[in-house]
Motif scaffolding. Structure first.
Motif, PDB file in Angstrom:
ATOM      1  N   TYR A 167      -0.492   4.656  13.584  1.00  0.00           N
ATOM      2  CA  TYR A 167      -0.283   4.371  12.160  1.00  0.00           C
ATOM      3  C   TYR A 167      -0.521   2.894  11.855  1.00  0.00           C
ATOM      4  O   TYR A 167      -1.032   2.540  10.801  1.00  0.00           O
ATOM      5  CB  TYR A 167       1.144   4.758  11.744  1.00  0.00           C
ATOM      6  CG  TYR A 167       1.321   6.218  11.431  1.00  0.00           C
ATOM      7  CD1 TYR A 167       0.428   7.167  11.910  1.00  0.00           C
ATOM      8  CD2 TYR A 167       2.374   6.654  10.653  1.00  0.00           C
ATOM      9  CE1 TYR A 167       0.596   8.509  11.632  1.00  0.00           C
ATOM     10  CE2 TYR A 167       2.555   7.999  10.366  1.00  0.00           C
ATOM     11  CZ  TYR A 167       1.664   8.921  10.859  1.00  0.00           C
ATOM     12  OH  TYR A 167       1.843  10.241  10.569  1.00  0.00           O
ATOM     13  N   ALA A 172      -3.982  -1.216   9.543  1.00  0.00           N
ATOM     14  CA  ALA A 172      -4.741  -2.460   9.646  1.00  0.00           C
ATOM     15  C   ALA A 172      -6.207  -2.209   9.350  1.00  0.00           C
ATOM     16  O   ALA A 172      -6.852  -2.973   8.617  1.00  0.00           O
ATOM     17  CB  ALA A 172      -4.577  -3.056  11.043  1.00  0.00           C
ATOM     18  N   SER A 173      -6.728  -1.132   9.871  1.00  0.00           N
ATOM     19  CA  SER A 173      -8.153  -0.906   9.680  1.00  0.00           C
ATOM     20  C   SER A 173      -8.467  -0.537   8.236  1.00  0.00           C
ATOM     21  O   SER A 173      -9.551  -0.817   7.741  1.00  0.00           O
ATOM     22  CB  SER A 173      -8.637   0.146  10.679  1.00  0.00           C
ATOM     23  OG  SER A 173      -9.089   1.283  10.022  1.00  0.00           O
ATOM     24  N   LEU A 174      -7.483   0.062   7.544  1.00  0.00           N
ATOM     25  CA  LEU A 174      -7.693   0.349   6.127  1.00  0.00           C
ATOM     26  C   LEU A 174      -7.370  -0.869   5.267  1.00  0.00           C
ATOM     27  O   LEU A 174      -7.574  -0.856   4.065  1.00  0.00           O
ATOM     28  CB  LEU A 174      -6.804   1.518   5.678  1.00  0.00           C
ATOM     29  CG  LEU A 174      -7.088   2.866   6.338  1.00  0.00           C
ATOM     30  CD1 LEU A 174      -6.051   3.888   5.917  1.00  0.00           C
ATOM     31  CD2 LEU A 174      -8.470   3.360   5.992  1.00  0.00           C
ATOM     32  N   GLY A 175      -6.840  -1.920   5.879  1.00  0.00           N
ATOM     33  CA  GLY A 175      -6.517  -3.132   5.147  1.00  0.00           C
ATOM     34  C   GLY A 175      -5.386  -2.959   4.155  1.00  0.00           C
ATOM     35  O   GLY A 175      -5.367  -3.582   3.101  1.00  0.00           O
ATOM     36  N   LEU A 176      -4.394  -2.105   4.490  1.00  0.00           N
ATOM     37  CA  LEU A 176      -3.295  -1.882   3.559  1.00  0.00           C
ATOM     38  C   LEU A 176      -2.474  -3.162   3.394  1.00  0.00           C
ATOM     39  O   LEU A 176      -2.068  -3.767   4.380  1.00  0.00           O
ATOM     40  CB  LEU A 176      -2.369  -0.764   4.072  1.00  0.00           C
ATOM     41  CG  LEU A 176      -2.956   0.609   4.318  1.00  0.00           C
ATOM     42  CD1 LEU A 176      -1.837   1.600   4.618  1.00  0.00           C
ATOM     43  CD2 LEU A 176      -3.761   1.092   3.134  1.00  0.00           C
ATOM     44  N   PRO A 177      -2.216  -3.590   2.149  1.00  0.00           N
ATOM     45  CA  PRO A 177      -1.326  -4.734   1.940  1.00  0.00           C
ATOM     46  C   PRO A 177       0.124  -4.345   2.215  1.00  0.00           C
ATOM     47  O   PRO A 177       0.442  -3.154   2.292  1.00  0.00           O
ATOM     48  CB  PRO A 177      -1.527  -5.075   0.463  1.00  0.00           C
ATOM     49  CG  PRO A 177      -2.032  -3.829  -0.159  1.00  0.00           C
ATOM     50  CD  PRO A 177      -2.774  -3.071   0.902  1.00  0.00           C
ATOM     51  N   SER A 180       1.732  -1.596   0.258  1.00  0.00           N
ATOM     52  CA  SER A 180       1.227  -0.258   0.564  1.00  0.00           C
ATOM     53  C   SER A 180       1.798   0.245   1.875  1.00  0.00           C
ATOM     54  O   SER A 180       2.134   1.418   2.004  1.00  0.00           O
ATOM     55  CB  SER A 180      -0.301  -0.264   0.675  1.00  0.00           C
ATOM     56  OG  SER A 180      -0.871  -0.361  -0.589  1.00  0.00           O
TER      57      SER A 180
ATOM     58  N   SER B  76      -9.032  -5.041   9.444  1.00  0.00           N
ATOM     59  CA  SER B  76      -9.378  -4.546   8.109  1.00  0.00           C
ATOM     60  C   SER B  76     -10.621  -5.218   7.554  1.00  0.00           C
ATOM     61  O   SER B  76     -11.217  -4.733   6.600  1.00  0.00           O
ATOM     62  CB  SER B  76      -8.206  -4.766   7.160  1.00  0.00           C
ATOM     63  OG  SER B  76      -7.971  -6.145   7.029  1.00  0.00           O
ATOM     64  N   PHE B  90      -1.651  10.114   8.045  1.00  0.00           N
ATOM     65  CA  PHE B  90      -0.213   9.944   7.884  1.00  0.00           C
ATOM     66  C   PHE B  90       0.370  11.324   7.579  1.00  0.00           C
ATOM     67  O   PHE B  90      -0.003  11.964   6.593  1.00  0.00           O
ATOM     68  CB  PHE B  90       0.077   8.965   6.752  1.00  0.00           C
ATOM     69  CG  PHE B  90      -0.425   7.572   7.043  1.00  0.00           C
ATOM     70  CD1 PHE B  90       0.107   6.839   8.094  1.00  0.00           C
ATOM     71  CD2 PHE B  90      -1.426   7.003   6.290  1.00  0.00           C
ATOM     72  CE1 PHE B  90      -0.347   5.557   8.372  1.00  0.00           C
ATOM     73  CE2 PHE B  90      -1.891   5.727   6.562  1.00  0.00           C
ATOM     74  CZ  PHE B  90      -1.353   4.997   7.600  1.00  0.00           C
ATOM     75  N   LEU B 101      -6.529   6.441   0.573  1.00  0.00           N
ATOM     76  CA  LEU B 101      -6.180   5.154   1.173  1.00  0.00           C
ATOM     77  C   LEU B 101      -7.390   4.517   1.846  1.00  0.00           C
ATOM     78  O   LEU B 101      -7.421   3.304   2.051  1.00  0.00           O
ATOM     79  CB  LEU B 101      -5.045   5.325   2.187  1.00  0.00           C
ATOM     80  CG  LEU B 101      -3.648   5.487   1.602  1.00  0.00           C
ATOM     81  CD1 LEU B 101      -2.651   5.869   2.680  1.00  0.00           C
ATOM     82  CD2 LEU B 101      -3.209   4.197   0.921  1.00  0.00           C
ATOM     83  N   GLY B 102      -8.379   5.325   2.194  1.00  0.00           N
ATOM     84  CA  GLY B 102      -9.613   4.791   2.754  1.00  0.00           C
ATOM     85  C   GLY B 102     -10.483   4.129   1.699  1.00  0.00           C
ATOM     86  O   GLY B 102     -11.305   3.266   2.012  1.00  0.00           O
ATOM     87  N   PRO B 105      -6.689   0.548  -0.490  1.00  0.00           N
ATOM     88  CA  PRO B 105      -5.469   0.521   0.307  1.00  0.00           C
ATOM     89  C   PRO B 105      -4.176   0.465  -0.509  1.00  0.00           C
ATOM     90  O   PRO B 105      -3.104   0.621   0.061  1.00  0.00           O
ATOM     91  CB  PRO B 105      -5.615  -0.720   1.187  1.00  0.00           C
ATOM     92  CG  PRO B 105      -6.687  -1.526   0.569  1.00  0.00           C
ATOM     93  CD  PRO B 105      -7.550  -0.620  -0.235  1.00  0.00           C
ATOM     94  N   SER B 106      -4.263   0.231  -1.826  1.00  0.00           N
ATOM     95  CA  SER B 106      -3.047   0.350  -2.621  1.00  0.00           C
ATOM     96  C   SER B 106      -3.080   1.615  -3.463  1.00  0.00           C
ATOM     97  O   SER B 106      -2.252   1.807  -4.340  1.00  0.00           O
ATOM     98  CB  SER B 106      -2.867  -0.851  -3.548  1.00  0.00           C
ATOM     99  OG  SER B 106      -2.707  -2.002  -2.780  1.00  0.00           O
ATOM    100  N   LEU B 107      -4.068   2.431  -3.186  1.00  0.00           N
ATOM    101  CA  LEU B 107      -4.211   3.718  -3.844  1.00  0.00           C
ATOM    102  C   LEU B 107      -4.398   3.588  -5.355  1.00  0.00           C
ATOM    103  O   LEU B 107      -3.858   4.359  -6.125  1.00  0.00           O
ATOM    104  CB  LEU B 107      -2.991   4.595  -3.541  1.00  0.00           C
ATOM    105  CG  LEU B 107      -3.268   6.105  -3.502  1.00  0.00           C
ATOM    106  CD1 LEU B 107      -4.222   6.425  -2.386  1.00  0.00           C
ATOM    107  CD2 LEU B 107      -1.968   6.868  -3.310  1.00  0.00           C
ATOM    108  N   ARG B 149     -12.494  10.941   5.506  1.00  0.00           N
ATOM    109  CA  ARG B 149     -12.103   9.586   5.132  1.00  0.00           C
ATOM    110  C   ARG B 149     -13.168   8.574   5.574  1.00  0.00           C
ATOM    111  O   ARG B 149     -13.492   7.643   4.846  1.00  0.00           O
ATOM    112  CB  ARG B 149     -10.752   9.201   5.723  1.00  0.00           C
ATOM    113  CG  ARG B 149     -10.346   7.823   5.237  1.00  0.00           C
ATOM    114  CD  ARG B 149      -8.907   7.525   5.447  1.00  0.00           C
ATOM    115  NE  ARG B 149      -8.591   7.584   6.863  1.00  0.00           N
ATOM    116  CZ  ARG B 149      -7.374   7.789   7.324  1.00  0.00           C
ATOM    117  NH1 ARG B 149      -6.378   7.954   6.501  1.00  0.00           N
ATOM    118  NH2 ARG B 149      -7.150   7.826   8.615  1.00  0.00           N
ATOM    119  N   ARG B 153     -15.328   5.872   3.139  1.00  0.00           N
ATOM    120  CA  ARG B 153     -15.234   4.436   3.417  1.00  0.00           C
ATOM    121  C   ARG B 153     -16.608   3.764   3.472  1.00  0.00           C
ATOM    122  O   ARG B 153     -16.706   2.559   3.283  1.00  0.00           O
ATOM    123  CB  ARG B 153     -14.470   4.186   4.723  1.00  0.00           C
ATOM    124  CG  ARG B 153     -12.977   4.167   4.505  1.00  0.00           C
ATOM    125  CD  ARG B 153     -12.199   4.210   5.784  1.00  0.00           C
ATOM    126  NE  ARG B 153     -12.289   3.004   6.609  1.00  0.00           N
ATOM    127  CZ  ARG B 153     -11.720   1.849   6.286  1.00  0.00           C
ATOM    128  NH1 ARG B 153     -11.076   1.722   5.177  1.00  0.00           N
ATOM    129  NH2 ARG B 153     -11.819   0.809   7.097  1.00  0.00           N
TER     130      ARG B 153
END
Lengths: 540, 239
Positions: A167, A172-177, A180, B76, B90, B101-102, B105-107, B149, B153
């Motif tokens: 997870y 990290a790879s999706l660059g979630l802040p 998020s 990222s 997830f 999310l792909g 990242p904040s949807l 996904r 991307r």
């Protein structure tokens, strides 16, 4: 897989233990219910009783809210910073309040937050005159947060560390802040745990005795448990004690019923301190925030502990250790703890073996299955009726037969053994289950039974968890003030009672010295127990 | 970064120490091709993939993707999509959210994005599964969703770490087919870690063999399959 004899022995042992515990509790409750005070005009629940119930629930609710809400950022910060300096020691520090006798923790908190403590002295020094009060509601809240924030934090951290490491790579790879990650990863992991953790903390705070006894005071800040004690010991008003005890049972029963519906929080991975690799939280802002949160938590937990240490070191140990009163109390405490531990261990083993014997029968009937479920619920049954209530019941029951003080040591041993039962069961049942799974077939196939089996197969493996459980039970009993307060007298002085009575007589230097000794004893036992437990995990 | 231009991957004198294990990699994964990364377990296949994805940082040497030096970049910021053996989704979020999310990242998704998500699901054979949770899907379906996904991307590089290892053989075959189709459509650069010699034969244009933390062979697939002089390789190909 068991022989017929083994199975019947299992049933018999379980039946005896169940009968003994049920009788011990039931007789106490029966004595309470059937007590005739001779007064009929007073209502069973008067305004005073209701006020105490309200305060009990109010302080427990607030304590739970504060403990869990403050634990949340600490757990998130610790989870996000796997390389935080001394992280494993911070996690171990979180276990200290759990092993610390409650009375000693209260002394440490008074040393920091009390009228002449560090905080108020500092406030006075910068010209602020309004002192922070450690007594009353605020003190009870501070103390409950001190004991329960670390518990909640460890459980939350364990939940976060149970997440698959993928997870974090994925995030990290999706660059979630950060937001998020909180919304989509951390919060979903934490949310299902919150209710269970809050339930556990609420239960501990609602039945908290020693802290309220020391920090509360007056009818404005008294919980049910303390009020029961006061009405017996000071007012000698059994009628009131009965109404309070009934309310107490109703409260614990409702909490336990609610908790049964919630998932039980597990504290496993956090104990090993093995953290997942995290790729977030590397920015300056995140690191500064996490650092500040963790340091604040560490200061909050460490200051009272340091206060216990330094106040204790000031005591005149040469004199304290040659006081006959100390050795007498230490000896009494040791015997009580030893016997309570032994009884608790024996009862647990009997319960576990009986349940195994029932499970071993291919198709157990309805009655054995019901009995097995009853045995499993025995540890909750013990929680249902708090020590003070059992003590009250037996106090009334034994009063006609002479001086209650002469029965006191036995009662304290029994009450402590029952209090330790849930903890002992939690250590032993998984260990016994794993052991049985690994060895039962082979042992049966090779025809190893009885003493040979105990010596060759069971003891070598189970010695470690048995030692763990025993040292936990002893530590619990050594540090307990609850059961002794009801019966404590000139003849029955334990170490915590000694500390408490010195405190009452303003010989605080002595109290601090004894407190340090007691704290070290209990923490030593707890650490020894945990070390044994970790060793077992490595084997498996 | 999200351009669809295929980018070759190059590791120049990359070295890394993990515990007591020393890894040294010097290799090139050609642009627009599928490169299989093979070798005995513990040899360093996943470490190589982690270096490309950015989960490990080399102690010395350089990692480039296309013309960009990515050695110091956060995972990222690298132009790569990832599919692991498991836990690609997830578990508590539905497929649309997982795939969304792909994209962002904040949807923060537009209606247009919603259409792309449904389109990608459709493409991998999971049309109409937007609201399903990963737990209700089979292992193969979950990997399909992970591919969906990767599709949205639109990263030029796709890294796969034993993506089919948890699936049964029949399913592996069809998933490998899907991977090939998607590869032909997008023309991306693919690196796939695998211990399955059949997968290497079916998928790869190019292959690497890693042994004890070093690359002992890198070659076009025809050459790779014919070599008999590399220790361990013959045993691997027989499996």
């Amino acid at each position: 897989m068991l022989t017929r004899t083994e199975r019947y022995q299992g049933y018999a042992g379980g039946a005896v233990v169940f009968a003994a515990i049920a009788l011990f509790i039931a007789l106490a409750v029966f004595a309470l219910l059937s007590f005739d005070s001779g007064e009929t005009d007073r209502p069973l629940f008067d305004a005073y009783v209701w006020r105490i119930l309200r305060f009990t629930l109010w302080q427990a609710g607030l304590s739970t809210l504060l403990s869990v809400a403050l634990a949340l950022p600490v757990a998130l910060a610790l989870a996000r910073q796997p390389h935080f300096p001394g992280r494993i020691w911070i996690i171990r520090l979180m276990a200290v309040p759990m092993g610390l006798p409650v009375l000693i923790g209260a002394l440490g908190l008074i040393g920091i937050w009390g009228r002449t403590g560090i905080l108020n002295s500092a406030l006075a020094a910068i010209g602020l005159s309004e002192p922070v009060s450690i007594y009353g509601l605020s003190g009870i809240l501070i103390a409950h947060v001190f004991f329960n924030l670390p518990l909640a934090c460890r459980l939350l951290l364990a939940g976060l560390e149970r997440l698959p490491p993928d997870y974090w790579r994925l995030s990290a790879s999706l660059g979630l802040p950060a937001l998020s990650i909180f919304r989509f990863v951390e919060w979903p992991a934490i949310k299902p745990l919150l209710a269970g953790i809050a339930g556990l903390v609420f239960m501990l705070c609602a039945t908290s005795f020693t802290l309220v006894l020391v920090l509360g005071g007056g009818p404005a800040a008294t919980t049910l448990e303390v009020a029961i004690y006061q009405s017996l010991r000071f007012d000698f008003d059994p009628q009131r004690a009965i109404s309070l005890a009934l309310l107490q049972i109703a409260v614990t029963a409702s909490i336990l019923a609610l908790m049964a519906l919630l998932p039980t929080p597990k504290d496993d991975s956090a104990v090993t301190g093995r953290a997942a690799r995290r790729f977030d939280g590397t920015g300056f802002g995140a690191r500064a925030w996490d650092g500040i949160i963790v340091v604040l938590a560490v200061i909050f937990l460490c200051l009272p502990l340091a206060s216990i240490l330094f106040a204790g070191l000031k005591a005149d140990f040469a004199r304290l250790l040659t006081t006959p009163a100390f050795w007498k109390a230490a000896w009494t405490s040791f015997w009580i703890a030893f016997l309570a531990g032994l009884i608790s261990l024996t009862a647990s083993i009997a319960i576990i073996n009986a349940r195994a014997a029932i499970a071993d029968a291919r198709k157990p009937g309805l009655a054995p299955r019901g009995f097995s479920a009853l045995l499993a619920s025995l540890s909750s049954l013990v929680l249902l009726v708090p020590p003070v209530v059992i003590g009250t019941g037996w106090f009334l029951l034994l009063r006609p037969y002479g001086d209650v003080a002469s029965f006191a040591p036995l009662l304290v041993v029994m009450i402590n053994a029952m209090t330790a039962l849930p903890f002992v069961m939690r250590v032993l049942s998984p260990a016994f289950a794993t052991h049985r799974q690994r060895t039962a077939r082979q042992a049966a196939n090779l025809g190893i039974f009885g003493f040979a089996r105990l010596r060759l197969i069971d003891l070598p493996v189970l010695a470690a968890p048995l030692a763990t459980a025993f040292s936990f039970a002893m530590a619990l009993s050594l540090g307990d003030l609850g059961a002794v307060t009801l019966f404590g007298s000139e003849e029955l002085v334990t170490l915590p009672w000694l500390v408490y009575s010195r405190l009452g007589s303003y010989r605080t230097a002595d109290a601090d010295g004894f407190a340090l000794i007691l704290a070290l004893l209990c923490l030593g036992l707890t650490i020894a127990g945990t070390a044994g437990q970790r060793g077992r995990k490595d084997d498996g | 970064m999200t351009s669809n231009q295929p980018s070759g991957i190059r590791l120049q004198n990359v070295s890394l120490m993990l515990g007591t294990k020393q890894f040294r990699f010097d290799c090139e994964l050609p642009a627009g091709a599928i490169t299989a990364i093979t070798g005995p377990s513990g040899s360093g296949k996943s470490t190589l993939l982690n270096l490309i994805a950015g989960f490990e940082t080399p102690e010395s040497g350089k990692v480039t993707i296309g013309s960009a030096n990515v050695t110091a970049l956060h995972p990222s910021q690298r132009p790569v999509s990832l599919v692991f053996q498991d836990n690609n989704l997830f578990a508590h979020l539905d497929l649309a959210t997982n795939i969304g999310l792909g994209i962002h990242p904040s949807l923060k998704l537009s209606a247009e994005d919603g259409k792309r998500i449904s389109g990608a699901l459709e493409r991998v054979g999971l049309g109409g599964y937007e609201k399903r949770k990963p737990g209700t899907l089979s292992g193969g379906e979950r990997q399909r969703a992970a591919f969906a996904r990767a599709l949205v991307r639109e990263r030029p590089v796709l890294l796969l770490d034993e993506p089919f290892a948890a699936l049964d053989p029949g399913l592996r075959q069809s998933m490998a087919g899907l991977l090939l189709e998607l590869h032909r459509e997008t023309g991306n650069t693919v690196a796939i870690v695998t211990h399955d010699a059949n997968e290497v034969r079916q998928l790869a244009d190019h292959a690497l063999f890693i042994d004890h933390g070093e690359i002992t062979l890198q070659a076009e697939i025809e050459v790779f399959l014919m070599r008999r002089d590399v220790p361990g390789l013959t045993e691997f190909l027989k499996l």
